[in-house]
Scaffold this active site. Structure first.
Site, PDB file in Angstrom:
ATOM      1  N   ASP A  31       0.850  -1.191   0.000  1.00  0.00           N
ATOM      2  CA  ASP A  31       0.000   0.000   0.000  1.00  0.00           C
ATOM      3  C   ASP A  31       0.883   1.238   0.000  1.00  0.00           C
ATOM      4  O   ASP A  31       1.960   1.239   0.603  1.00  0.00           O
ATOM      5  CB  ASP A  31      -0.886  -0.014   1.269  1.00  0.00           C
ATOM      6  CG  ASP A  31      -2.167   0.787   1.101  1.00  0.00           C
ATOM      7  OD1 ASP A  31      -2.069   2.004   0.886  1.00  0.00           O
ATOM      8  OD2 ASP A  31      -3.256   0.190   1.187  1.00  0.00           O
ATOM      9  N   SER A  75      -6.770   1.303  -4.895  1.00  0.00           N
ATOM     10  CA  SER A  75      -7.462   2.382  -5.636  1.00  0.00           C
ATOM     11  C   SER A  75      -8.216   3.250  -4.638  1.00  0.00           C
ATOM     12  O   SER A  75      -8.879   2.710  -3.741  1.00  0.00           O
ATOM     13  CB  SER A  75      -8.502   1.803  -6.617  1.00  0.00           C
ATOM     14  OG  SER A  75      -9.284   2.874  -7.149  1.00  0.00           O
ATOM     15  N   TYR A 145     -12.899   7.304 -12.001  1.00  0.00           N
ATOM     16  CA  TYR A 145     -12.977   6.041 -11.254  1.00  0.00           C
ATOM     17  C   TYR A 145     -13.638   4.968 -12.121  1.00  0.00           C
ATOM     18  O   TYR A 145     -13.096   3.868 -12.287  1.00  0.00           O
ATOM     19  CB  TYR A 145     -13.775   6.281  -9.982  1.00  0.00           C
ATOM     20  CG  TYR A 145     -13.950   5.089  -9.075  1.00  0.00           C
ATOM     21  CD1 TYR A 145     -12.851   4.535  -8.410  1.00  0.00           C
ATOM     22  CD2 TYR A 145     -15.209   4.537  -8.834  1.00  0.00           C
ATOM     23  CE1 TYR A 145     -13.020   3.452  -7.542  1.00  0.00           C
ATOM     24  CE2 TYR A 145     -15.379   3.466  -7.970  1.00  0.00           C
ATOM     25  CZ  TYR A 145     -14.281   2.934  -7.329  1.00  0.00           C
ATOM     26  OH  TYR A 145     -14.444   1.874  -6.473  1.00  0.00           O
TER      27      TYR A 145
HETATM   28  P1  NAD Z   1      -9.687   2.295   0.741  1.00  0.00           P
HETATM   29  O1  NAD Z   1      -9.379   3.671   0.252  1.00  0.00           O
HETATM   30  O2  NAD Z   1      -9.887   2.107   2.190  1.00  0.00           O
HETATM   31  O3  NAD Z   1      -8.587   1.273   0.258  1.00  0.00           O
HETATM   32  C1  NAD Z   1      -7.851   1.420  -0.925  1.00  0.00           C
HETATM   33  C2  NAD Z   1      -6.376   1.246  -0.591  1.00  0.00           C
HETATM   34  O4  NAD Z   1      -5.594   1.320  -1.791  1.00  0.00           O
HETATM   35  C3  NAD Z   1      -5.860   2.341   0.343  1.00  0.00           C
HETATM   36  O5  NAD Z   1      -5.217   1.755   1.447  1.00  0.00           O
HETATM   37  C4  NAD Z   1      -4.896   3.131  -0.533  1.00  0.00           C
HETATM   38  O6  NAD Z   1      -3.868   3.738   0.211  1.00  0.00           O
HETATM   39  C5  NAD Z   1      -4.409   2.063  -1.502  1.00  0.00           C
HETATM   40  N1  NAD Z   1      -3.875   2.592  -2.755  1.00  0.00           N
HETATM   41  C6  NAD Z   1      -4.457   3.467  -3.614  1.00  0.00           C
HETATM   42  N2  NAD Z   1      -3.627   3.732  -4.647  1.00  0.00           N
HETATM   43  C7  NAD Z   1      -2.505   2.978  -4.456  1.00  0.00           C
HETATM   44  C8  NAD Z   1      -1.298   2.789  -5.181  1.00  0.00           C
HETATM   45  N3  NAD Z   1      -1.060   3.447  -6.327  1.00  0.00           N
HETATM   46  N4  NAD Z   1      -0.373   1.924  -4.688  1.00  0.00           N
HETATM   47  C9  NAD Z   1      -0.603   1.245  -3.546  1.00  0.00           C
HETATM   48  N5  NAD Z   1      -1.717   1.384  -2.801  1.00  0.00           N
HETATM   49  C10 NAD Z   1      -2.673   2.233  -3.255  1.00  0.00           C
HETATM   50  O7  NAD Z   1     -10.992   1.808  -0.069  1.00  0.00           O
HETATM   51  P2  NAD Z   1     -11.811   0.444   0.039  1.00  0.00           P
HETATM   52  O8  NAD Z   1     -13.231   0.793   0.266  1.00  0.00           O
HETATM   53  O9  NAD Z   1     -11.135  -0.505   0.965  1.00  0.00           O
HETATM   54  O10 NAD Z   1     -11.703  -0.099  -1.457  1.00  0.00           O
HETATM   55  C11 NAD Z   1     -10.824  -1.147  -1.811  1.00  0.00           C
HETATM   56  C12 NAD Z   1     -11.084  -1.587  -3.238  1.00  0.00           C
HETATM   57  O11 NAD Z   1     -12.421  -2.055  -3.386  1.00  0.00           O
HETATM   58  C13 NAD Z   1     -10.891  -0.469  -4.269  1.00  0.00           C
HETATM   59  O12 NAD Z   1     -10.276  -0.996  -5.414  1.00  0.00           O
HETATM   60  C14 NAD Z   1     -12.306  -0.046  -4.574  1.00  0.00           C
HETATM   61  O13 NAD Z   1     -12.412   0.481  -5.865  1.00  0.00           O
HETATM   62  C15 NAD Z   1     -13.069  -1.348  -4.430  1.00  0.00           C
HETATM   63  N6  NAD Z   1     -14.496  -1.120  -4.106  1.00  0.00           N
HETATM   64  C16 NAD Z   1     -14.882  -0.754  -2.858  1.00  0.00           C
HETATM   65  C17 NAD Z   1     -16.236  -0.547  -2.592  1.00  0.00           C
HETATM   66  C18 NAD Z   1     -16.752  -0.190  -1.223  1.00  0.00           C
HETATM   67  O14 NAD Z   1     -17.951  -0.017  -1.069  1.00  0.00           O
HETATM   68  N7  NAD Z   1     -15.946  -0.087  -0.196  1.00  0.00           N
HETATM   69  C19 NAD Z   1     -17.180  -0.684  -3.630  1.00  0.00           C
HETATM   70  C20 NAD Z   1     -16.724  -1.014  -4.885  1.00  0.00           C
HETATM   71  C21 NAD Z   1     -15.378  -1.262  -5.127  1.00  0.00           C
END
Ligand code: NAD
Ligand code: UDP
Length: 316
Positions: A31, A75, A145
């Site tokens: 991360d 992401s 996104y």
């Molecule tokens: P989050 O922001 O808590 O987690 C995403 C993590 O990715 C963070 O820790 C961030 O620091 C890391 N990150 C981002 N860019 C990076 C990079 N270039 N290199 C390394 N690390 C990087 O969000 P989340 O809710 O845990 O989402 C996780 C995944 O699930 C994402 O891909 C998101 O698109 C997908 N998602 C989540 C939801 C939801 O409802 N939570 C819904 C649809 C999709």
């Protein structure tokens, strides 16, 4: 198994780390902490099968030794995050997915992409099944996104078809639970923290737009099953229980005994999908999966966590 979880210090990534460790696997979380926080994996520090690597996955990824699976979750995920980091969001969906796929190919590892219900955009088909192509505005504010994830899905399928890589795509619908950031701007942390402070809940627009909320444990179970399935095409994982945002606000107020009421604000209605509900017949069929936790039960588990966080910060 030895697995790499990109975005491992995020909300969902950290819960996946816990699950894989609990199943006896070895986990490497990677991360760059752009929206994540090492607090989410602090309880794993010193665990003999856990390792954290601070790295931006849009750059070449080097991992020593074997890998059996790469789960690509890195992401920004909340609208205010990807609006603040539009280019990073596009880069991690495109370059980051490419690097993570290249690593999986090199190691002969299975690859799983965390995609999103946002690939359906502002849907004209309801509920959304995997066969729906979506209705996305590529140049709208959410385009950074939505299109990054659509490109990522395309790239994953190209690696599957051209290189024979074992790949999985999960289309995640709105998921909530402990470890969401208090200020990530999504509706669940906003409403719960406003309610616990006794403030009015900020409903955007008229609150008639709908979402379907799933508790994090249900999602993690779905992802775990998907990884071990044979399904290379996308699978929706979400809870089909659909609520208007207004009804959701009223439920949060009722469950927290908040007398603060509701405040209608016009701050972020642009591009806001009007409806969203997963058709989960495919997940039922191929994974024998369906959600088991109702919204009320999930909120009962989530509200105390937010209360403790607010207390820790001296805000309650
Ligand atoms: P989050 O922001 O808590 O987690 C995403 C993590 O990715 C963070 O820790 C961030 O620091 C890391 N990150 C981002 N860019 C990076 C990079 N270039 N290199 C390394 N690390 C990087 O969000 P989340 O809710 O845990 O989402 C996780 C995944 O699930 C994402 O891909 C998101 O698109 C997908 N998602 C989540 C939801 C939801 O409802 N939570 C819904 C649809 C999709
Ligand atoms: N929303 C709201 N008040 C808030 C935050 C969000 O009314 O304080 C609405 C938002 O307009 C959207 C829904 O809640 O219709 C879900 O928003 P979120 O940011 O959680 O996720 P999205 O599904 O839009 O990606």
């Amino acid at each position: 198994m030895r697995v790499l979880i990109t975005g491992g210090a995020g909300f969902l990534g950290s819960h996946l780390c816990d699950r894989f460790l609990a199943e006896g696997h070895t986990v490497i979380a990677m991360d760059n902490l752009i929206t994540g926080n090492t607090d989410n994996v602090a309880h794993l520090a010193g665990h003999e099968r856990f390792m954290f690597i601070h790295h931006d996955v849009t750059n070449y990824i080097f991992i020593e030794g074997k890998l059996d699976a790469v789960l690509h979750l890195a992401s920004p995920a909340s609208p205010i995050d990807y609006l603040e980091y539009p280019i990073q969001t596009l880069k991690v969906g495109a370059l980051g997915t490419h690097k993570a796929l290249g690593l999986a190919r090199d190691k002969g590892a299975r690859f799983l992409l965390a995609s999103t219900s946002e690939v359906y955009g502002d849907p004209q088909v309801h509920p959304q099944s995997e066969s729906y192509y979506g209705h996305v505005n590529p140049i709208g504010p959410r385009g950074v996104y939505d299109e990054a994830k659509r490109y990522a899905e395309s790239l994953v399928m190209a690696y599957h078809r051209s290189h024979g890589l074992e790949t999985r795509i999960v289309r995640i619908f709105n998921t909530y639970g402990p470890r969401m950031r208090l200020r990530d701007g999504r509706v669940v942390p906003n409403f719960i923290s406003q309610a616990l402070r006794g403030e009015p809940l900020t409903v955007y627009g008229d609150g008639a737009q709908t979402r379907s909320f799933q508790y994090v444990d249900d999602l993690i179970e779905g992802i775990y099953r998907l990884l071990f399935s044979n399904e290379a095409e996308p699978v929706n994982i979400g809870n089909p229980g659909e609520f208007t945002i207004l009804a959701f606000a009223e439920l949060v107020n009722q469950m927290t005994n908040n007398a603060g009421g509701i405040r209608y604000v016009d701050s972020r209605t642009l591009d806001d999908p009007q409806v969203r509900r997963p058709d989960i017949s495919k997940a039922k069929r191929v994974l024998d999966w369906q959600p088991t936790i109702t919204l009320e039960d999930g909120l009962q588990r989530t509200i105390p966590w937010f209360r403790a966080e607010l207390q820790k910060r001296g805000e309650l």
